[in-house]
Design an enzyme around this catalytic site. Sequence first.
Site, PDB file in Angstrom:
ATOM      1  CG  LEU A  82      16.086  31.802  26.983  1.00 10.47           C
ATOM      2  CD1 LEU A  82      16.025  31.760  28.504  1.00 10.47           C
ATOM      3  CD2 LEU A  82      17.381  32.454  26.506  1.00 10.47           C
ATOM      4  CE1 TYR A  83       9.445  34.131  22.461  1.00  7.70           C
ATOM      5  CE2 TYR A  83       8.496  32.130  21.539  1.00  7.70           C
ATOM      6  CZ  TYR A  83       8.438  33.483  21.753  1.00  7.70           C
ATOM      7  OH  TYR A  83       7.374  34.209  21.267  1.00  7.70           O
TER       8      TYR A  83
END
Length: 249
Positions: free
Chosen positions: A159-160
């Site tokens: 996600l990051y």
Amino acid sequence: MTTSQGSLNGKVALVTGGSRGIGAATALRLAREGADVALTYVNGKEAAADVVRAVEALGRRSVALRADSADAEEAAGAVALTAEALGGRLDVLVNNVGVGLLGPLESLSLADVDRVLAVNVRGVFLTSQAAASRMGPGGRIITIGTCMTQRVPGPGGTLYAMSKSALTGLTKALARELGGRGITANVVHPGPIDTDMNPADGPYAAGQAAMTALGRFGNAEEVASTVVHLAGADYVTGAEFSVDGGHAA
């Protein structure tokens, strides 16, 4: 990389997430080069006030603005508040604010996804959009990415890395869209940096340091020096700069 003393005299800068870490170091470096500096914070009111006092001690004007980049109105509104407080203009935007949510893919909730994308992508877009509407020739948009856009060393960063990778596309598109107006846009990718969010003596620090060619964490000032160089650079735009100790080598 540094600019000459006073090279940003008369300029107004906004550093999002400027109460600590890379943001605070960048605010101080901009002030040393002559810029007046606004910074945003969410929870670090006292830390933000400390940065403001440090900037003012350098003879520059400063203001701390509470603005949550996850809130669309506040993300864009920080630009107008900066201009109102510091003379009606904005010359340099440093998109530093970000959230780093790491974890196994299957553990990430929809709320996690929405929060990370709201701060790391939508907020940066909206702040940049608002800044571009006020900038004239010589305007600078500098965004803080991550070394994980170029090399993801292990699981847990999906996600990051996705959110920060979007900033490279945004930067290149901004460079094309704003270049005709004399406004530049660049992105800086830090590697492991010693901050309170990721301390060099933390539980995962040894592994992170080992992934760099230099075998160590960087410090916030090393990232800030590159940001300040870009704030004064006329013929650099649409570019990515790694300040990662060789993480991507």
